[in-house]
Design a protein around this motif. Structure first.
Motif, PDB file in Angstrom:
ATOM      1  N   ALA A 259       0.828  -1.205   0.000  1.00  0.00           N
ATOM      2  CA  ALA A 259       0.000   0.000   0.000  1.00  0.00           C
ATOM      3  C   ALA A 259       0.860   1.252   0.000  1.00  0.00           C
ATOM      4  O   ALA A 259       0.558   2.234  -0.701  1.00  0.00           O
ATOM      5  CB  ALA A 259      -0.935  -0.011   1.208  1.00  0.00           C
ATOM      6  N   ASP A 260       1.951   1.232   0.751  1.00  0.00           N
ATOM      7  CA  ASP A 260       2.858   2.379   0.768  1.00  0.00           C
ATOM      8  C   ASP A 260       3.562   2.545  -0.576  1.00  0.00           C
ATOM      9  O   ASP A 260       3.895   3.661  -0.973  1.00  0.00           O
ATOM     10  CB  ASP A 260       3.876   2.228   1.888  1.00  0.00           C
ATOM     11  CG  ASP A 260       3.257   2.438   3.270  1.00  0.00           C
ATOM     12  OD1 ASP A 260       2.132   2.978   3.343  1.00  0.00           O
ATOM     13  OD2 ASP A 260       3.888   2.050   4.278  1.00  0.00           O
ATOM     14  N   ASP A 261       3.795   1.421  -1.277  1.00  0.00           N
ATOM     15  CA  ASP A 261       4.325   1.520  -2.637  1.00  0.00           C
ATOM     16  C   ASP A 261       3.373   2.310  -3.526  1.00  0.00           C
ATOM     17  O   ASP A 261       3.794   3.184  -4.299  1.00  0.00           O
ATOM     18  CB  ASP A 261       4.504   0.124  -3.247  1.00  0.00           C
ATOM     19  CG  ASP A 261       5.722  -0.611  -2.720  1.00  0.00           C
ATOM     20  OD1 ASP A 261       6.561   0.008  -2.046  1.00  0.00           O
ATOM     21  OD2 ASP A 261       5.822  -1.827  -2.998  1.00  0.00           O
TER      22      ASP A 261
ATOM     23  N   ARG B 293      -6.159   5.343   2.141  1.00  0.00           N
ATOM     24  CA  ARG B 293      -6.045   6.188   3.328  1.00  0.00           C
ATOM     25  C   ARG B 293      -4.596   6.471   3.702  1.00  0.00           C
ATOM     26  O   ARG B 293      -4.332   7.083   4.731  1.00  0.00           O
ATOM     27  CB  ARG B 293      -6.789   5.555   4.504  1.00  0.00           C
ATOM     28  CG  ARG B 293      -6.358   4.153   4.865  1.00  0.00           C
ATOM     29  CD  ARG B 293      -7.317   3.537   5.890  1.00  0.00           C
ATOM     30  NE  ARG B 293      -6.996   2.170   6.220  1.00  0.00           N
ATOM     31  CZ  ARG B 293      -6.150   1.806   7.189  1.00  0.00           C
ATOM     32  NH1 ARG B 293      -5.543   2.736   7.901  1.00  0.00           N
ATOM     33  NH2 ARG B 293      -5.918   0.531   7.437  1.00  0.00           N
ATOM     34  N   ARG B 294      -3.639   6.006   2.870  1.00  0.00           N
ATOM     35  CA  ARG B 294      -2.235   6.227   3.165  1.00  0.00           C
ATOM     36  C   ARG B 294      -1.555   7.129   2.133  1.00  0.00           C
ATOM     37  O   ARG B 294      -0.426   7.571   2.344  1.00  0.00           O
ATOM     38  CB  ARG B 294      -1.502   4.879   3.228  1.00  0.00           C
ATOM     39  CG  ARG B 294      -2.024   3.960   4.305  1.00  0.00           C
ATOM     40  CD  ARG B 294      -1.443   2.561   4.179  1.00  0.00           C
ATOM     41  NE  ARG B 294      -0.082   2.449   4.648  1.00  0.00           N
ATOM     42  CZ  ARG B 294       0.270   2.058   5.879  1.00  0.00           C
ATOM     43  NH1 ARG B 294      -0.666   1.734   6.756  1.00  0.00           N
ATOM     44  NH2 ARG B 294       1.535   1.984   6.231  1.00  0.00           N
ATOM     45  N   ALA B 295      -2.221   7.361   1.003  1.00  0.00           N
ATOM     46  CA  ALA B 295      -1.639   8.194  -0.047  1.00  0.00           C
ATOM     47  C   ALA B 295      -1.578   9.647   0.416  1.00  0.00           C
ATOM     48  O   ALA B 295      -2.401  10.090   1.219  1.00  0.00           O
ATOM     49  CB  ALA B 295      -2.467   8.078  -1.319  1.00  0.00           C
ATOM     50  N   PRO B 296      -0.598  10.408  -0.082  1.00  0.00           N
ATOM     51  CA  PRO B 296      -0.498  11.820   0.300  1.00  0.00           C
ATOM     52  C   PRO B 296      -1.736  12.617  -0.078  1.00  0.00           C
ATOM     53  O   PRO B 296      -2.094  13.582   0.583  1.00  0.00           O
ATOM     54  CB  PRO B 296       0.749  12.304  -0.449  1.00  0.00           C
ATOM     55  CG  PRO B 296       0.964  11.305  -1.544  1.00  0.00           C
ATOM     56  CD  PRO B 296       0.476  10.005  -1.003  1.00  0.00           C
ATOM     57  N   ARG B 297      -2.369  12.208  -1.171  1.00  0.00           N
ATOM     58  CA  ARG B 297      -3.664  12.772  -1.556  1.00  0.00           C
ATOM     59  C   ARG B 297      -4.646  11.626  -1.705  1.00  0.00           C
ATOM     60  O   ARG B 297      -4.282  10.550  -2.158  1.00  0.00           O
ATOM     61  CB  ARG B 297      -3.562  13.533  -2.886  1.00  0.00           C
ATOM     62  CG  ARG B 297      -2.771  14.820  -2.817  1.00  0.00           C
ATOM     63  CD  ARG B 297      -2.841  15.553  -4.158  1.00  0.00           C
ATOM     64  NE  ARG B 297      -2.156  16.825  -4.103  1.00  0.00           N
ATOM     65  CZ  ARG B 297      -0.851  16.987  -4.319  1.00  0.00           C
ATOM     66  NH1 ARG B 297      -0.115  15.928  -4.616  1.00  0.00           N
ATOM     67  NH2 ARG B 297      -0.300  18.183  -4.261  1.00  0.00           N
ATOM     68  N   SER B 298      -5.897  11.866  -1.367  1.00  0.00           N
ATOM     69  CA  SER B 298      -6.902  10.827  -1.507  1.00  0.00           C
ATOM     70  C   SER B 298      -7.228  10.622  -2.977  1.00  0.00           C
ATOM     71  O   SER B 298      -7.274  11.578  -3.759  1.00  0.00           O
ATOM     72  CB  SER B 298      -8.179  11.206  -0.754  1.00  0.00           C
ATOM     73  OG  SER B 298      -7.945  11.276   0.635  1.00  0.00           O
ATOM     74  N   PRO B 299      -7.465   9.394  -3.378  1.00  0.00           N
ATOM     75  CA  PRO B 299      -7.909   9.161  -4.757  1.00  0.00           C
ATOM     76  C   PRO B 299      -9.285   9.761  -4.966  1.00  0.00           C
ATOM     77  O   PRO B 299     -10.044   9.977  -4.017  1.00  0.00           O
ATOM     78  CB  PRO B 299      -7.929   7.636  -4.859  1.00  0.00           C
ATOM     79  CG  PRO B 299      -8.114   7.160  -3.458  1.00  0.00           C
ATOM     80  CD  PRO B 299      -7.390   8.142  -2.593  1.00  0.00           C
ATOM     81  N   THR B 300      -9.616  10.010  -6.232  1.00  0.00           N
ATOM     82  CA  THR B 300     -10.953  10.524  -6.537  1.00  0.00           C
ATOM     83  C   THR B 300     -11.999   9.432  -6.386  1.00  0.00           C
ATOM     84  O   THR B 300     -13.159   9.711  -6.089  1.00  0.00           O
ATOM     85  CB  THR B 300     -11.000  11.078  -7.960  1.00  0.00           C
ATOM     86  OG1 THR B 300     -10.589  10.046  -8.882  1.00  0.00           O
ATOM     87  CG2 THR B 300     -10.067  12.271  -8.111  1.00  0.00           C
ATOM     88  N   SER B 301     -11.584   8.173  -6.601  1.00  0.00           N
ATOM     89  CA  SER B 301     -12.482   7.025  -6.455  1.00  0.00           C
ATOM     90  C   SER B 301     -11.642   5.762  -6.364  1.00  0.00           C
ATOM     91  O   SER B 301     -10.454   5.758  -6.714  1.00  0.00           O
ATOM     92  CB  SER B 301     -13.469   6.936  -7.622  1.00  0.00           C
ATOM     93  OG  SER B 301     -12.787   6.857  -8.857  1.00  0.00           O
ATOM     94  N   VAL B 302     -12.264   4.697  -5.885  1.00  0.00           N
ATOM     95  CA  VAL B 302     -11.593   3.404  -5.751  1.00  0.00           C
ATOM     96  C   VAL B 302     -12.527   2.327  -6.294  1.00  0.00           C
ATOM     97  O   VAL B 302     -13.701   2.259  -5.915  1.00  0.00           O
ATOM     98  CB  VAL B 302     -11.242   3.092  -4.280  1.00  0.00           C
ATOM     99  CG1 VAL B 302     -10.640   1.692  -4.155  1.00  0.00           C
ATOM    100  CG2 VAL B 302     -10.282   4.133  -3.725  1.00  0.00           C
ATOM    101  N   VAL B 303     -11.986   1.474  -7.172  1.00  0.00           N
ATOM    102  CA  VAL B 303     -12.759   0.355  -7.720  1.00  0.00           C
ATOM    103  C   VAL B 303     -12.105  -0.935  -7.243  1.00  0.00           C
ATOM    104  O   VAL B 303     -10.910  -1.160  -7.463  1.00  0.00           O
ATOM    105  CB  VAL B 303     -12.816   0.390  -9.251  1.00  0.00           C
ATOM    106  CG1 VAL B 303     -13.665  -0.780  -9.773  1.00  0.00           C
ATOM    107  CG2 VAL B 303     -13.393   1.721  -9.731  1.00  0.00           C
ATOM    108  N   LEU B 304     -12.895  -1.773  -6.580  1.00  0.00           N
ATOM    109  CA  LEU B 304     -12.427  -3.031  -6.015  1.00  0.00           C
ATOM    110  C   LEU B 304     -12.991  -4.169  -6.865  1.00  0.00           C
ATOM    111  O   LEU B 304     -14.200  -4.404  -6.860  1.00  0.00           O
ATOM    112  CB  LEU B 304     -12.897  -3.169  -4.568  1.00  0.00           C
ATOM    113  CG  LEU B 304     -12.602  -1.971  -3.648  1.00  0.00           C
ATOM    114  CD1 LEU B 304     -13.291  -2.145  -2.305  1.00  0.00           C
ATOM    115  CD2 LEU B 304     -11.101  -1.786  -3.477  1.00  0.00           C
ATOM    116  N   VAL B 305     -12.119  -4.853  -7.604  1.00  0.00           N
ATOM    117  CA  VAL B 305     -12.560  -5.887  -8.534  1.00  0.00           C
ATOM    118  C   VAL B 305     -12.330  -7.265  -7.919  1.00  0.00           C
ATOM    119  O   VAL B 305     -11.189  -7.700  -7.733  1.00  0.00           O
ATOM    120  CB  VAL B 305     -11.819  -5.769  -9.880  1.00  0.00           C
ATOM    121  CG1 VAL B 305     -12.333  -6.824 -10.860  1.00  0.00           C
ATOM    122  CG2 VAL B 305     -11.974  -4.367 -10.466  1.00  0.00           C
TER     123      VAL B 305
END
Length: 281
Positions: free
Chosen positions: A87-89, A119-131
């Motif tokens: 996740a940190d990568d 929740r670990r990225a410096p900026r939050s993503p605009t959206s997340v898709v879980l496949v």
């Protein structure tokens, strides 16, 4: 049809080399949309998702990532293959490339990485898709895929094999898909795969999914038993803003089985529809 593939490259992010493939048909419209970072599954180097990147690249600036220990990204005896490190990568990747607006699309293991990285990225993503994410975890049913299937197929690939050698493990795949897997599976570090598989049963994916604070979409396969109806109900109870689409006529490797259904499942969540048969100008 012209390709949307731009190049493959490496970036130093989160203290390791991360390899990625970039796809983009740049226009004034597509360049204004959030970039898309695709995170493949447990034994899927980025190149095996190239056909998906081609389609995404028509509408978005798209990056397909080699997760550590897979493909051309860093691998070693000392490398941490935990979910937190992965996740940190991903968080480090978007920071290193200077992406201002981006969405995460993760498949299987990649979905679990995306959910934690959100929740670990410096900026939050605009959206997340879980496949089709593994919903196994502490106190939950085991992931239906068996570890020996991965270990044995990787061992065969390390020895050197062809499409027919891979057919025993992926009998429904096309010859082209089997050839690509036979060519690239040896790049998956067995230590990384074992660590990720064990993490499927020790990491709490549901806690990560519940904490998503951006628009999210769960895409699941009709076949394969990875995400059952009751799992969808629980995930949507934990995160009431999570949408869900069940793709018919598809197993766990959804775009391999029903590519059109996979692309249509995204709707306009990312900012534009994906399924478009019009050729690139």
């Amino acid at each position: 049809m012209s390709t949307t593939f731009l190049y493959g490259a490496n970036v130093h992010a989160n203290n390791i080399r991360q390899h990625y493939l970039r796809y983009h048909h740049a226009t004034s419209e597509t360049s204004q949309r959030a970039a898309v970072v695709i995170v493949p599954g447990i034994t899927s180097p980025a190149v095996t998702w190239g056909f998906v990147g081609e389609v995404f690249g028509r509408q978005f600036d798209t990056y397909v990532l080699d997760v550590r220990g897979r493909g051309l990204s860093a691998a070693s005896d000392e490398l941490d293959y935990s979910l937190d490190a992965q996740a940190d990568d991903l968080a480090g990747f978007v920071a290193a490339l200077g992406l201002e607006r981006f969405a995460f699309v993760g498949h299987s293991m990649g979905a679990r990485i995306a959910a934690r990285a959100a929740r670990r990225a410096p900026r939050s993503p605009t959206s997340v898709v879980l496949v089709d994410p593994p919903v196994s975890g502490p106190g939950r049913r085991a992931y239906p895929g068996q570890l020996p299937w991965y270990i044995n197929s990787m061992a065969l690939a390390r020895q050197g094999t062809d499409a027919e050698g891979m057919r025993e493990f992926c009998p429904t795949w096309t010859k082209e898909e089997l050839q690509l897997r036979a060519e690239w599976l040896h790049t998956c570090d067995e230590r990384a795969v074992i660590a990720s598989y064990e993490g499927f049963h020790s990491d709490d994916f549901h806690a990560d999914a519940a904490r998503l604070e951006v628009p999210s979409l769960l895409i699941t396969a009709e076949r394969g038993d990875v995400v059952r109806d009751e799992d969808v109900v629980e995930l949507q109870r934990l995160n009431q803003a999570m949408a869900h689409v069940r793709v018919p006529d598809a197993g766990h490797m959804i775009p391999w089985d029903n590519a059109e259904g996979f692309y249509e499942a995204f709707g306009t969540l990312l900012g534009a529809k994906l399924f478009d048969e019009q050729p690139i100008a």
